[in-house]
Scaffold this active site. Structure first.
Site, mmCIF file in Angstrom:
data_model
loop_
_atom_site.group_PDB
_atom_site.id
_atom_site.type_symbol
_atom_site.label_atom_id
_atom_site.label_comp_id
_atom_site.label_asym_id
_atom_site.label_seq_id
_atom_site.Cartn_x
_atom_site.Cartn_y
_atom_site.Cartn_z
ATOM 1 C CE1 TYR A 74 -3.535 2.188 1.123
ATOM 2 C CE2 TYR A 74 -3.055 3.193 2.260
ATOM 3 C CZ TYR A 74 -3.347 3.299 1.401
ATOM 4 O OH TYR A 74 -4.267 4.191 1.513
ATOM 5 C CD GLU A 130 -8.941 7.845 4.756
ATOM 6 O OE1 GLU A 130 -8.415 7.916 5.441
ATOM 7 O OE2 GLU A 130 -7.398 6.906 3.569
ATOM 8 C CD1 TRP A 183 -4.462 2.800 5.648
ATOM 9 C CD2 TRP A 183 -6.443 3.665 5.417
ATOM 10 N NE1 TRP A 183 -5.213 2.327 4.554
ATOM 11 C CE2 TRP A 183 -5.264 2.792 4.211
ATOM 12 C CE3 TRP A 183 -8.148 4.056 5.868
ATOM 13 C CZ2 TRP A 183 -6.691 2.614 3.668
ATOM 14 C CZ3 TRP A 183 -8.316 3.781 4.813
ATOM 15 C CH2 TRP A 183 -8.604 3.357 3.665
#
Length: 193
Positions: free
Chosen positions: A26, A48, A56
């Site tokens: 990522y 988000e 996250w």
């Protein structure tokens, strides 16, 4: 001095990019790279929002579950979700089952539809209109140099809210800006910069 860390492969990365195996790809191939297209930006906005209050990595590990549950984050599909769809999502173990965030995603899809018809360039144009001039942003050397919000993220959150979006405060808006390449917050010595 930089906070970048050299990984086992010899590449320097932002420290968080080496903190879990899922983060390496990522970090190296996605975070901070420009994202365009209304559906793609809608997906990132939803993810988000779901991340708010969580790590996250929790969202990243469930991203495929989110994509399946939210019809690939196609705005028109999600805008058509009914109360029954929202109830189904509350039972889906592949996502974060938060009633308010699920409802916000559906409401945001509907807002994105209206935006597409009322704002030249739609969601993509609106979000990218808040990208700061890269020349005004020196590369951060340390994690402490990376802000949680900026004047641009405050303005983006306000603009999205004015168009009916929910769960898009300044911190969430800044995380969106980082993830979608509106800003480049890879550390100065990071190989992904």
């Amino acid at each position: 001095m930089s906070d970048a860390i050299v990984g086992p492969d010899g590449l320097a990365r932002c420290p968080w990019g080496l903190s879990a195996p899922d983060y390496v790809t990522y970090h190296d191939t996605e975070w901070g790279r420009p994202v365009h297209g209304d559906d793609a930006l809608f997906e990132r906005t939803c993810l988000e929002a779901f991340q708010s209050g969580l790590s996250w990595i929790t969202i990243l590990r469930r991203r495929e579950g989110f994509r399946a549950a939210f019809d690939g984050f196609k705005i028109d599909a999600v805008a058509g979700f009914t109360a029954e769809d929202e109830a189904r999502l509350l039972l889906d173990p592949g996502i974060i089952r938060n009633r308010a965030k699920i409802a916000a995603s559906v409401a945001n899809a509907r807002a994105a539809q209206v935006l597409r018809d009322s704002y030249d360039g739609g969601l993509d144009a609106l979000i990218w209109s808040f990208a700061p001039d890269p020349a005004t942003r020196p590369a951060p050397r340390r994690l402490a140099d990376v802000p949680a919000t900026t004047p641009e993220s405050v303005a983006l959150a306000k603009a999205l809210k004015s168009h009916g979006f929910r769960f898009v405060g300044p911190t969430t808006a800044y995380a969106l800006m980082q993830a979608c390449g509106l800003v480049n917050d890879h550390l100065a010595d990071c190989s992904a910069r």
